[in-house]
Design a protein around this motif. Structure first.
Motif, mmCIF file in Angstrom:
data_model
loop_
_atom_site.group_PDB
_atom_site.id
_atom_site.type_symbol
_atom_site.label_atom_id
_atom_site.label_comp_id
_atom_site.label_asym_id
_atom_site.label_seq_id
_atom_site.Cartn_x
_atom_site.Cartn_y
_atom_site.Cartn_z
ATOM 1 N N GLY A 95 -33.307 -13.781 -5.265
ATOM 2 C CA GLY A 95 -34.268 -14.328 -6.228
ATOM 3 C C GLY A 95 -34.866 -13.251 -7.109
ATOM 4 N N ASN A 96 -35.481 -13.693 -8.190
ATOM 5 C CA ASN A 96 -36.182 -12.813 -9.119
ATOM 6 C C ASN A 96 -37.549 -12.481 -8.503
ATOM 7 O OD1 ASN A 96 -36.735 -11.490 -11.573
ATOM 8 N ND2 ASN A 96 -37.690 -13.308 -12.413
ATOM 9 N N SER A 98 -39.441 -12.294 -4.467
ATOM 10 C CA SER A 98 -39.535 -13.370 -3.483
ATOM 11 C C SER A 98 -40.485 -14.464 -3.968
ATOM 12 C CB SER A 98 -39.919 -12.843 -2.097
ATOM 13 O OG SER A 98 -41.105 -12.128 -2.133
ATOM 14 N N ASP A 99 -41.316 -14.156 -4.962
ATOM 15 C CA ASP A 99 -42.141 -15.204 -5.574
ATOM 16 C C ASP A 99 -41.275 -16.345 -6.116
ATOM 17 O OD1 ASP A 99 -44.491 -13.897 -5.023
ATOM 18 O OD2 ASP A 99 -44.856 -13.206 -7.065
ATOM 19 N N GLU A 100 -40.162 -15.994 -6.741
ATOM 20 C CA GLU A 100 -39.281 -17.051 -7.262
ATOM 21 C C GLU A 100 -38.714 -17.888 -6.114
ATOM 22 O OE1 GLU A 100 -35.316 -16.254 -8.718
ATOM 23 O OE2 GLU A 100 -35.405 -17.973 -10.067
ATOM 24 N N ALA A 103 -41.203 -20.338 -4.972
ATOM 25 C CA ALA A 103 -41.296 -21.445 -5.935
ATOM 26 C C ALA A 103 -40.112 -22.395 -5.770
ATOM 27 C CB ALA A 103 -41.360 -20.892 -7.357
ATOM 28 N N LEU A 104 -38.918 -21.833 -5.554
ATOM 29 C CA LEU A 104 -37.727 -22.679 -5.385
ATOM 30 C C LEU A 104 -37.839 -23.524 -4.122
ATOM 31 C CD1 LEU A 104 -34.828 -20.221 -6.363
ATOM 32 C CD2 LEU A 104 -35.552 -22.264 -7.627
ATOM 33 N N SER A 218 -38.607 -9.018 0.337
ATOM 34 C CA SER A 218 -38.874 -8.551 -1.021
ATOM 35 C C SER A 218 -38.407 -7.110 -1.175
ATOM 36 C CB SER A 218 -40.368 -8.625 -1.297
ATOM 37 O OG SER A 218 -40.672 -8.020 -2.529
ATOM 38 N N ARG A 229 -38.053 -6.724 -9.663
ATOM 39 C CA ARG A 229 -38.108 -8.140 -9.348
ATOM 40 C C ARG A 229 -36.846 -8.587 -8.613
ATOM 41 N NH1 ARG A 229 -41.577 -8.727 -8.216
ATOM 42 N NH2 ARG A 229 -41.901 -10.941 -8.484
ATOM 43 N N LYS A 247 -31.831 -23.348 -8.830
ATOM 44 C CA LYS A 247 -32.254 -22.106 -9.478
ATOM 45 C C LYS A 247 -31.646 -22.010 -10.872
ATOM 46 C CE LYS A 247 -28.627 -18.788 -8.117
ATOM 47 N NZ LYS A 247 -28.287 -18.272 -9.443
ATOM 48 N N ASP A 248 -32.234 -21.177 -11.723
ATOM 49 C CA ASP A 248 -31.586 -20.845 -12.997
ATOM 50 C C ASP A 248 -30.240 -20.209 -12.677
ATOM 51 O OD1 ASP A 248 -33.869 -21.614 -14.277
ATOM 52 O OD2 ASP A 248 -34.503 -19.584 -14.836
ATOM 53 N N ASN A 251 -30.608 -16.223 -12.611
ATOM 54 C CA ASN A 251 -32.007 -15.979 -12.259
ATOM 55 C C ASN A 251 -32.326 -14.517 -11.996
ATOM 56 O OD1 ASN A 251 -30.441 -16.233 -9.849
ATOM 57 N ND2 ASN A 251 -32.285 -16.568 -8.641
#
Ligand SMILES: *Cc1c(COP(=O)(O)O)cnc(C)c1O
Length: 366
Positions: A95-96, A98-100, A103-104, A218, A229, A247-248, A251
């Motif tokens: 992920g972008n 670990s916040d992303e 969110a996912l 992370s 990120r 996900k994008d 991403n």
């Protein structure tokens, strides 16, 4: 008008923005100063540089490959992570940050009214993400010993989040406790291990036995790559596949993927930095205790230092004017504490010196 976040706030008559978003207070990140001449102990970055191999890998991408989209499946990073953490590559998502990934997971598992439980105080992004999904946060207060609250066990919730180690306390519960929690849980248990490399044990071994546990890692803290990120979700292949679908496509940037792969290749570098941070953590703990703070023994790269009943806001501001940034949370139950990142030995000495000076002044005479 510029808000605290630096983003423009304008009065709006229109109502095309969802109520859940209009009403969201939004996660407030720690200050990121423009000046380099500060001692920055407010957002738990690593004081030491990333591996030279990481820098070289980013430089290589920058010089030759920016024209091309990144690998949407992040095959190289997932292969290395799978080998390092002893799981299948199908159990890993990059992920972008670990916040992303948080969110996912919320997007995948939380709809209107879905209950998400976690102990507080903790990383306040959980609350923001749940509110965004119009889910319901079930917040169970930690007791003074920072053990996982009993009410979390068997909680009626689709998702339980455990921050391990927790922020801002720096405490970690035993993995056997997380295991018991997951065995009783009817839904998914998310173990946010952003700081686990500084701790004594990880919940990753639970993945071999349990299919309702996902662990988030992370690159921002232990690997010194907050600016890159990148983060990992490691969990059941079925969940990872679902997250991958939402996900994008692209991403994680090419540079971030190269950095993450190189960082996993040079694990020794990270472990060396972690050893230094852990050594300085002892010194910070002792210094703060000596100054009269109540400090919770920390498993992370920061400590939470309290002066029970005293508002630490003014001291936080005084440190700031001396060029030292630490984190102060205005919430009533956290107001009497400062969360302080473990910096270099020199930064830690400078912080302790400044505190001794400021608190000496603040004390009533005779
Ligand atoms: C820093 C932090 C994260 C986010 O890490 P990124 O990988 O930088 O997005 C997640 N959880 C906690 C508790 C953190 O402190």
């Amino acid at each position: 008008m510029l808000g605290v976040s630096g983003y423009c706030r304008v009065a709006m008559k229109t109502t095309y923005i969802r109520a859940a978003v209009r009403e969201l207070s939004g996660y407030v990140p720690g200050e990121q100063p423009q000046s380099r001449h500060v001692i920055k102990l407010n957002t738990n970055e690593n004081p030491y540089p990333p591996s030279p191999q990481v820098i070289a890998a980013i430089a290589e991408v920058a010089s030759a490959e920016l024209r091309l989209y990144p690998d949407p499946l992040a095959v190289e990073v997932r292969r290395r992570a799978a080998a390092r953490y002893n799981v299948d590559a199908a159990q890993v998502l990059v992920g972008n940050g670990s916040d992303e990934l948080l969110a996912l997971i919320m997007r995948a598992c939380v709809g209107v009214g879905t209950r998400v439980a976690y102990a507080i105080p903790t990383y306040s992004l959980y609350e923001t993400l749940v509110a965004l999904q119009e889910g319901e946060s079930v917040q169970v207060p930690y007791g003074p010993d920072w053990a996982l609250p009993a009410a979390l066990f068997g909680a009626d919730a689709a998702v339980i989040v455990v921050c391990h180690p927790n922020s801002p306390s720096g405490t970690a519960v035993p993995v056997t406790t997380i295991e018991a929690l997951a065995r009783e849980a009817t839904g998914l248990v998310v173990v946010d291990e952003a700081y686990v490399d500084f701790a004594d044990e990880s919940a990753l071994p639970l993945l071999r036995e349990l299919d309702n546990v996902v662990v988030l890692r992370s690159f921002s803290k232990s690997f010194s790559l907050a600016g890159v990120r990148a983060g990992l979700a490691i969990g059941p292949a079925e969940l990872i596949a679902a997250l991958c679908r939402i996900k994008d496509s692209y991403n994680v940037s090419r540079m971030s993927l190269a950095a993450a792969a190189a960082a996993l290749d040079d694990y020794d570098w990270m472990e060396g930095n972690v050893r230094r941070v852990r050594a300085t953590r002892v010194r910070l703990f002792d210094g703060l205790t000596g100054l009269g703070f109540q400090v919770t023994p920390s498993q992370a790269n920061f400590v939470f230092a309290r002066r029970p009943g005293e508002d630490m806001g003014p001291l936080h501001e005084q440190l700031r004017t001396q060029g030292i940034l630490v984190r102060h949370f205005p919430a009533p139950q956290l107001r009497d504490g400062l969360r302080i990142t473990v910096g270099t030995e020199e930064e830690t000495a400078a912080l302790l010196e400044a505190l001794a000076r400021l608190m000496g002044q603040a004390q009533p005479c005779c």
